[in-house]
Write an enzyme that holds these catalytic residues in place. Structure first.
Site, PDB file in Angstrom:
ATOM      1  CB  CYS A 111      -0.948  -0.008   1.187  1.00 35.83           C
ATOM      2  SG  CYS A 111      -2.033  -1.432   1.177  1.00 35.83           S
ATOM      3  CG  HIS A 247      -3.056   3.432   2.323  1.00 29.78           C
ATOM      4  ND1 HIS A 247      -3.750   3.089   1.175  1.00 29.78           N
ATOM      5  CD2 HIS A 247      -3.017   2.305   3.085  1.00 29.78           C
ATOM      6  CE1 HIS A 247      -4.118   1.822   1.256  1.00 29.78           C
ATOM      7  NE2 HIS A 247      -3.679   1.320   2.397  1.00 29.78           N
ATOM      8  CG  ASN A 277      -6.734  -0.743   1.589  1.00 31.80           C
ATOM      9  OD1 ASN A 277      -6.069  -0.294   0.655  1.00 31.80           O
ATOM     10  ND2 ASN A 277      -6.189  -1.254   2.677  1.00 31.80           N
TER      11      ASN A 277
END
Ligand code: UT7
Length: 320
Positions: A111, A247, A277
């Site tokens: 990520c 993020h 996500n």
């Protein structure tokens, strides 16, 4: 010499899947997912895949920057879910958009992929080796999720985001990256395993496996730390920062980072509600939405911060 973002683009997966849709396939509910994560729905890809979404985001970023893909010297794609071990997704994007003069490669930092890729592009631009680069964050984690595991399958979505960056004389760019390899087992997805003709292992593919609470604890501690680090290195006060673009893993993580930094939550834009996500894509998708909504003005100081498997983390302070 510094690095400036001059255009952005994004492409989410083609199909919207709501929490209620997921409640039809695993033992979960909107009432569980929403308050714990902030997620209402996510986009899943049904054909484009990682490289297809990346190519569309890249095309839109070049258009937004007002450049021809032929002007690009470099393409770096942060991804943990390419279609192929080789070639890289960056090479597929290069062909799809006609960036015939660009070198390209993928980078794996889960990520944190977009932040790591942007830092890498910045190093190339700063060194003078290249002048224009395309930085992409793209992930299709829906193909790596175990759709019978409610602990992980409700969290992720698919998408890609891209930014065109150039070397400029004015402005600033301050970045930090880090990883803690001792914690690599906290968040994993095994690649194709299996030995060779000597080992008699059966080839198998892994699924995403995560210790959610460990990731949570790590993120709320490390993200404020690395944000403070880049601000201190640049001599910038928190009050001067217009937005912290984090993020999009969990609304509660973002709330907690804002509290720890003692900064108002309004400075932490979010779109996790609509996308879930999207791993390496979450920061550039959000950046693109803000850019297109006219929320970013030249001279604004913004912070990008990513974290995830590795464990990895990174933060960048830049002038828009
Ligand atoms: O990019 C980085 C990616 N990762 C992250 O950002 C993850 C960060 N961590 C988190 O966001 C949270 O840890 C989660 C949202 C993943 C989980 O929340 P939690 O409050 O830590 O829940 P938990 O894992 O402790 O599970 C609590 C309960 C368990 O039931 P029991 O054992 O107490 O009966 C789980 O089985 O909730 C259950 N559960 C669910 N129930 C309904 C777990 N997932 C679900 C679900 N629906 N989807």
């Amino acid at each position: 010499m510094t690095t400036k973002i001059i255009g952005t683009g994004s492409c989410p997966g083609e199909r919207v899947v709501t929490n209620d849709d997921l409640a039809n396939i695993v033992d979960t509910s909107d009432e569980w997912i929403r308050p714990r994560t902030g997620i209402h729905e996510r986009h899943l890809t049904t054909g484009l895949g990682t490289a297809g979404m990346a190519a569309e985001a890249a095309r839109l970023a070049c258009e937004n920057a007002g450049i021809s893909p032929e002007e690009l010297d470099l393409i770096i794609m942060g991804t943990s879910s390419p279609e192929y071990c080789f070639p890289s997704g960056a090479c597929q994007v290069q062909a799809a958009i006609g960036a015939v003069n660009a070198a390209g490669f993928d980078l794996s930092a889960a990520c944190s992929g977009f932040v790591f890729a942007l830092m890498t592009a910045h190093s190339f631009l700063k060194s003078g080796l290249y002048r224009k680069a395309l930085v992409i964050g793209a992930d299709d984690l829906s193909k790596l999720v175990d759709w019978s595991d409610r602990r992980t399958c409700v969290l992720f979505g698919d998408g890609a985001g891209a930014a065109v960056v150039t070397a400029e004389e004015d402005g600033f760019f301050e970045g930090v990256m880090g990883c803690d390899g001792k914690k690599w087992e906290v968040l994993t997805c095994q690649a194709r395993s299996g030995g060779n003709f000597l080992t008699e292992e059966k080839p198998e593919m892994g699924y995403i496996s995560m210790d959610g609470q460990e990731v949570f604890k790590f993120a709320v501690k490390k993200v404020p730390e690395c944000i403070r680090q880049v601000l201190d290195a640049n001599g910038t006060e928190m009050s001067e920062v217009k937005y912290y673009i984090l993020h999009q893993a969990n609304e509660r993580i973002i709330d907690s980072v804002a509290k720890r930094l003692k900064e108002p939550i309004e400075k932490f834009p979010m779109n996790i509600q609509r996308y879930g996500n999207t791993s390496g894509a979450s920061i550039p998708i959000l950046l693109d939405e803000m850019n297109r909504e006219g929320k970013l003005n030249r001279g604004d100081k913004i912070v990008l911060a990513g974290f995830g498997g590795g464990l990895t983390w990174g933060a960048i302070l830049l002038e828009w």
